[in-house]
Design a protein around this motif. Sequence first.
Motif, mmCIF file in Angstrom:
data_model
loop_
_atom_site.group_PDB
_atom_site.id
_atom_site.type_symbol
_atom_site.label_atom_id
_atom_site.label_comp_id
_atom_site.label_asym_id
_atom_site.label_seq_id
_atom_site.Cartn_x
_atom_site.Cartn_y
_atom_site.Cartn_z
ATOM 1 N N PRO A 1 -3.005 -12.868 -4.070
ATOM 2 C CA PRO A 1 -3.582 -11.534 -4.316
ATOM 3 C C PRO A 1 -4.371 -11.379 -5.613
ATOM 4 O O PRO A 1 -5.261 -10.535 -5.685
ATOM 5 C CB PRO A 1 -2.364 -10.604 -4.334
ATOM 6 C CG PRO A 1 -1.271 -11.361 -3.673
ATOM 7 C CD PRO A 1 -1.556 -12.811 -3.891
ATOM 8 N N SER A 2 -4.073 -12.176 -6.625
ATOM 9 C CA SER A 2 -4.751 -11.996 -7.912
ATOM 10 C C SER A 2 -6.264 -12.197 -7.804
ATOM 11 O O SER A 2 -7.025 -11.538 -8.504
ATOM 12 C CB SER A 2 -4.161 -12.929 -8.973
ATOM 13 O OG SER A 2 -4.067 -14.237 -8.490
ATOM 14 N N PHE A 3 -6.714 -13.080 -6.919
ATOM 15 C CA PHE A 3 -8.165 -13.299 -6.761
ATOM 16 C C PHE A 3 -8.850 -12.033 -6.237
ATOM 17 O O PHE A 3 -9.861 -11.595 -6.780
ATOM 18 C CB PHE A 3 -8.436 -14.452 -5.785
ATOM 19 C CG PHE A 3 -8.133 -15.812 -6.336
ATOM 20 C CD1 PHE A 3 -9.033 -16.467 -7.170
ATOM 21 C CD2 PHE A 3 -6.948 -16.461 -6.012
ATOM 22 C CE1 PHE A 3 -8.759 -17.733 -7.671
ATOM 23 C CE2 PHE A 3 -6.660 -17.725 -6.513
ATOM 24 C CZ PHE A 3 -7.572 -18.362 -7.342
ATOM 25 N N LYS A 4 -8.286 -11.461 -5.177
ATOM 26 C CA LYS A 4 -8.880 -10.261 -4.581
ATOM 27 C C LYS A 4 -8.836 -9.093 -5.567
ATOM 28 O O LYS A 4 -9.823 -8.383 -5.754
ATOM 29 C CB LYS A 4 -8.146 -9.897 -3.289
ATOM 30 C CG LYS A 4 -8.717 -8.679 -2.589
ATOM 31 C CD LYS A 4 -7.965 -8.401 -1.293
ATOM 32 C CE LYS A 4 -8.502 -7.182 -0.574
ATOM 33 N NZ LYS A 4 -7.735 -6.909 0.662
ATOM 34 N N ARG A 5 -7.691 -8.898 -6.202
ATOM 35 C CA ARG A 5 -7.522 -7.785 -7.144
ATOM 36 C C ARG A 5 -8.540 -7.904 -8.283
ATOM 37 O O ARG A 5 -9.211 -6.945 -8.634
ATOM 38 C CB ARG A 5 -6.098 -7.789 -7.705
ATOM 39 C CG ARG A 5 -5.841 -6.777 -8.781
ATOM 40 C CD ARG A 5 -5.729 -5.351 -8.294
ATOM 41 N NE ARG A 5 -4.518 -5.163 -7.518
ATOM 42 C CZ ARG A 5 -4.460 -4.446 -6.389
ATOM 43 N NH1 ARG A 5 -5.531 -3.861 -5.919
ATOM 44 N NH2 ARG A 5 -3.333 -4.315 -5.743
ATOM 45 N N LEU A 6 -8.667 -9.099 -8.855
ATOM 46 C CA LEU A 6 -9.582 -9.298 -9.983
ATOM 47 C C LEU A 6 -11.038 -9.108 -9.542
ATOM 48 O O LEU A 6 -11.819 -8.458 -10.247
ATOM 49 C CB LEU A 6 -9.375 -10.678 -10.613
ATOM 50 C CG LEU A 6 -10.099 -10.928 -11.934
ATOM 51 C CD1 LEU A 6 -9.729 -9.885 -12.988
ATOM 52 C CD2 LEU A 6 -9.769 -12.329 -12.460
ATOM 53 N N ALA A 7 -11.390 -9.633 -8.389
ATOM 54 C CA ALA A 7 -12.758 -9.460 -7.874
ATOM 55 C C ALA A 7 -13.061 -7.977 -7.675
ATOM 56 O O ALA A 7 -14.156 -7.504 -8.010
ATOM 57 C CB ALA A 7 -12.940 -10.231 -6.565
ATOM 58 N N MET A 8 -12.085 -7.223 -7.167
ATOM 59 C CA MET A 8 -12.271 -5.789 -6.938
ATOM 60 C C MET A 8 -12.427 -5.023 -8.259
ATOM 61 O O MET A 8 -13.281 -4.142 -8.376
ATOM 62 C CB MET A 8 -11.094 -5.220 -6.135
ATOM 63 C CG MET A 8 -11.126 -5.631 -4.668
ATOM 64 S SD MET A 8 -9.575 -5.258 -3.792
ATOM 65 C CE MET A 8 -9.536 -3.475 -3.896
ATOM 66 N N ILE A 9 -11.610 -5.379 -9.240
ATOM 67 C CA ILE A 9 -11.692 -4.707 -10.546
ATOM 68 C C ILE A 9 -13.063 -4.969 -11.176
ATOM 69 O O ILE A 9 -13.742 -4.054 -11.628
ATOM 70 C CB ILE A 9 -10.558 -5.158 -11.501
ATOM 71 C CG1 ILE A 9 -9.208 -4.620 -11.003
ATOM 72 C CG2 ILE A 9 -10.836 -4.689 -12.932
ATOM 73 C CD1 ILE A 9 -8.003 -5.205 -11.741
ATOM 74 N N TYR A 10 -13.473 -6.245 -11.168
ATOM 75 C CA TYR A 10 -14.776 -6.596 -11.753
ATOM 76 C C TYR A 10 -15.915 -5.887 -11.017
ATOM 77 O O TYR A 10 -16.865 -5.415 -11.639
ATOM 78 C CB TYR A 10 -15.000 -8.102 -11.723
ATOM 79 C CG TYR A 10 -14.245 -8.873 -12.787
ATOM 80 C CD1 TYR A 10 -13.800 -8.270 -13.964
ATOM 81 C CD2 TYR A 10 -13.993 -10.232 -12.626
ATOM 82 C CE1 TYR A 10 -13.127 -8.989 -14.942
ATOM 83 C CE2 TYR A 10 -13.321 -10.957 -13.600
ATOM 84 C CZ TYR A 10 -12.890 -10.339 -14.749
ATOM 85 O OH TYR A 10 -12.238 -11.066 -15.714
ATOM 86 N N GLU A 11 -15.797 -5.798 -9.699
ATOM 87 C CA GLU A 11 -16.844 -5.114 -8.937
ATOM 88 C C GLU A 11 -16.914 -3.638 -9.345
ATOM 89 O O GLU A 11 -17.989 -3.098 -9.557
ATOM 90 C CB GLU A 11 -16.568 -5.238 -7.435
ATOM 91 C CG GLU A 11 -17.658 -4.602 -6.591
ATOM 92 C CD GLU A 11 -17.479 -4.807 -5.098
ATOM 93 O OE1 GLU A 11 -18.346 -4.319 -4.348
ATOM 94 O OE2 GLU A 11 -16.483 -5.433 -4.675
#
Length: 148
Positions: A96-106
Motif C-alpha cells: 500500500p505505501s506505493f499507492k498512498r505515496l503516489a496519491m499524496i504526491y499527485e
Amino acid sequence: TVETSQSAQEYLKGVGSTAANEKDYQFAEMVLIEALDYKEESVTSTHFVYNELIDLYYKQRDDRADAIEKCIQYCKKDIEIADEFVSAFGEVPKIPSFKRLAMIYERQERYGDAIQVCEQAIEIGTTDGTKGGFEARKERLQKKLTEE
C-alpha cells in the motif's frame, strides 16, 4: 511465564492497531513507534508496522499539521525495505505505501515524484489494486506533467 510465538514487534503492532481503530491516535503512535525499536526482528513485521503508521497519519491528515509529512516519511521507509520484504514474504503482495505515496504526491502536484514511485512499484512488480495498475497511473501522471 507465558510462552508466545508473537514477537515483541508483532505484539506492539497489535496494541497500536487496536488503539488506532479506537481513534486513540496519540497512544497508537507511541506504541507503533516503540515497535520500530524491534525492527531487526523481522522485515515482514516491520513492513506491517509501517503500514499501521501510514494509515494512522493518513487518517489524521485533516486534523494534524504534520500528518501528511509523517505519512510520506513512513511510505518512503516502507518502500526502502520493499525488496527485502518481498524476498522474505516469498511473493509480491500489494504494498500500500506505493499507492498512498503516489496519491499524496499527485494531490501535491508533485507529478515527477509520483511517477518515480510508480516506476519503483512496477520494478518490484506490485499492484495498486486498480484495473490498469501502476502502469496506467504512471501514464495518467505523465499526461498531467506535460499539461503543466
